[in-house]
Design a protein around this motif. Structure first.
Motif, PDB file in Angstrom:
ATOM      1  N   THR A  31       1.059  -0.916  -0.077  1.00  0.00           N
ATOM      2  CA  THR A  31       0.015   0.158   0.763  1.00  0.00           C
ATOM      3  C   THR A  31       1.073   1.656  -0.132  1.00  0.00           C
ATOM      4  O   THR A  31       2.098   1.008   0.826  1.00  0.00           O
ATOM      5  CB  THR A  31      -0.399   0.049   1.336  1.00  0.00           C
ATOM      6  N   GLY A  32      -0.095   2.638  -0.598  1.00  0.00           N
ATOM      7  CA  GLY A  32       0.676   3.287  -1.046  1.00  0.00           C
ATOM      8  C   GLY A  32       0.450   5.168   0.846  1.00  0.00           C
ATOM      9  O   GLY A  32      -0.539   4.090   1.198  1.00  0.00           O
ATOM     10  N   LEU A  33       0.920   5.753   0.708  1.00  0.00           N
ATOM     11  CA  LEU A  33       0.226   7.127   1.894  1.00  0.00           C
ATOM     12  C   LEU A  33       0.024   8.264   0.107  1.00  0.00           C
ATOM     13  O   LEU A  33       0.882   8.514  -0.094  1.00  0.00           O
ATOM     14  CB  LEU A  33       1.372   7.116   2.325  1.00  0.00           C
ATOM     15  N   ILE A  34      -0.520   9.107   1.062  1.00  0.00           N
ATOM     16  CA  ILE A  34      -0.985  10.675   0.385  1.00  0.00           C
ATOM     17  C   ILE A  34      -1.141  11.481   1.271  1.00  0.00           C
ATOM     18  O   ILE A  34      -1.071  10.670   2.844  1.00  0.00           O
ATOM     19  CB  ILE A  34      -2.410  10.658  -0.662  1.00  0.00           C
ATOM     20  N   VAL A  91      -2.705   9.823   4.390  1.00  0.00           N
ATOM     21  CA  VAL A  91      -4.081   8.397   3.863  1.00  0.00           C
ATOM     22  C   VAL A  91      -3.233   7.740   3.489  1.00  0.00           C
ATOM     23  O   VAL A  91      -2.782   7.523   2.628  1.00  0.00           O
ATOM     24  CB  VAL A  91      -5.226   8.621   3.311  1.00  0.00           C
ATOM     25  N   SER A  92      -4.492   6.037   3.790  1.00  0.00           N
ATOM     26  CA  SER A  92      -3.875   4.680   3.088  1.00  0.00           C
ATOM     27  C   SER A  92      -4.277   5.273   1.707  1.00  0.00           C
ATOM     28  O   SER A  92      -5.328   5.087   1.582  1.00  0.00           O
ATOM     29  CB  SER A  92      -4.059   3.571   4.294  1.00  0.00           C
ATOM     30  N   TYR A  93      -3.343   4.848   0.974  1.00  0.00           N
ATOM     31  CA  TYR A  93      -4.122   4.348  -0.587  1.00  0.00           C
ATOM     32  C   TYR A  93      -3.106   3.094  -1.837  1.00  0.00           C
ATOM     33  O   TYR A  93      -2.261   3.271  -1.740  1.00  0.00           O
ATOM     34  CB  TYR A  93      -4.130   6.310  -1.236  1.00  0.00           C
ATOM     35  N   ASP A  94      -4.521   3.051  -2.071  1.00  0.00           N
ATOM     36  CA  ASP A  94      -4.078   1.816  -3.696  1.00  0.00           C
ATOM     37  C   ASP A  94      -3.914   2.533  -4.913  1.00  0.00           C
ATOM     38  O   ASP A  94      -4.563   2.591  -5.223  1.00  0.00           O
ATOM     39  CB  ASP A  94      -5.128   0.424  -3.948  1.00  0.00           C
ATOM     40  N   TYR A  95      -2.070   2.726  -5.037  1.00  0.00           N
ATOM     41  CA  TYR A  95      -2.265   3.335  -6.343  1.00  0.00           C
ATOM     42  C   TYR A  95      -2.450   2.626  -7.745  1.00  0.00           C
ATOM     43  O   TYR A  95      -3.304   2.978  -8.439  1.00  0.00           O
ATOM     44  CB  TYR A  95      -0.762   3.202  -6.197  1.00  0.00           C
ATOM     45  N   THR A 102      -7.456   1.334   3.959  1.00  0.00           N
ATOM     46  CA  THR A 102      -7.342   0.428   5.030  1.00  0.00           C
ATOM     47  C   THR A 102      -6.037   0.721   5.505  1.00  0.00           C
ATOM     48  O   THR A 102      -4.653   0.267   4.321  1.00  0.00           O
ATOM     49  CB  THR A 102      -7.771  -0.544   5.828  1.00  0.00           C
ATOM     50  N   ILE A 103      -5.209   1.001   6.640  1.00  0.00           N
ATOM     51  CA  ILE A 103      -4.104   1.074   6.922  1.00  0.00           C
ATOM     52  C   ILE A 103      -3.764  -0.416   7.945  1.00  0.00           C
ATOM     53  O   ILE A 103      -4.301  -1.039   8.031  1.00  0.00           O
ATOM     54  CB  ILE A 103      -3.661   2.193   7.980  1.00  0.00           C
ATOM     55  N   PRO A 104      -2.976  -0.691   6.455  1.00  0.00           N
ATOM     56  CA  PRO A 104      -2.057  -2.438   6.854  1.00  0.00           C
ATOM     57  C   PRO A 104      -2.149  -1.946   8.453  1.00  0.00           C
ATOM     58  O   PRO A 104      -1.690  -1.526   9.430  1.00  0.00           O
ATOM     59  CB  PRO A 104      -0.658  -2.609   6.349  1.00  0.00           C
TER      60      PRO A 104
END
Length: 115
Positions: A31-34, A91-95, A102-104
């Motif tokens: 997952t990524g972060l924004i 924010v946890s983000y699926d690129y 959801t946060i891992p």
């Protein structure tokens, strides 16, 4: 030092904090972060060449986001000078799917134990 430099310094501090846990902003358990928001409260003037120390603390943790708080300081004439306080909302983000998720679990564990 220009105000924009503080944003870069805060970003670098966040990257180093993530790296301590084996992550990057683009890869946290897939997952990524924004960066959703940033606020900086300037307290004292900073100068080119200042060695800036940054302390990071965890704020509110929600299902898909969390807050990081920063204190930026330097030492001059054997005195600690607070340069700024800052807060970022992450924010946890699926690129790949282009959506907030959801946060891992492992990151949430790190956030909860860092308080």
């Amino acid at each position: 030092m220009g105000n924009d430099a503080f944003v870069s310094i805060i970003h670098e501090a966040r990257m180093q904090w993530l790296m301590q846990h084996g992550y990057t902003e683009l890869n946290i358990e897939g997952t990524g972060l924004i960066l959703a928001d940033i606020a900086i409260e300037f307290k004292n003037e900073s100068f080119y060449g200042d060695a800036i120390e940054i302390t990071i603390a965890i704020g509110e943790i929600l299902k898909v986001s969390f807050e990081l708080y920063y204190e930026l300081s330097t030492k001059r004439n054997d005195k600690i000078i607070v340069l700024a306080f800052a807060k970022t909302g992450m924010v946890s983000y699926d690129y790949i799917a282009k959506k907030v998720i959801t946060i891992p679990r492992k990151l949430k564990e790190i956030l909860n134990t860092s308080i």
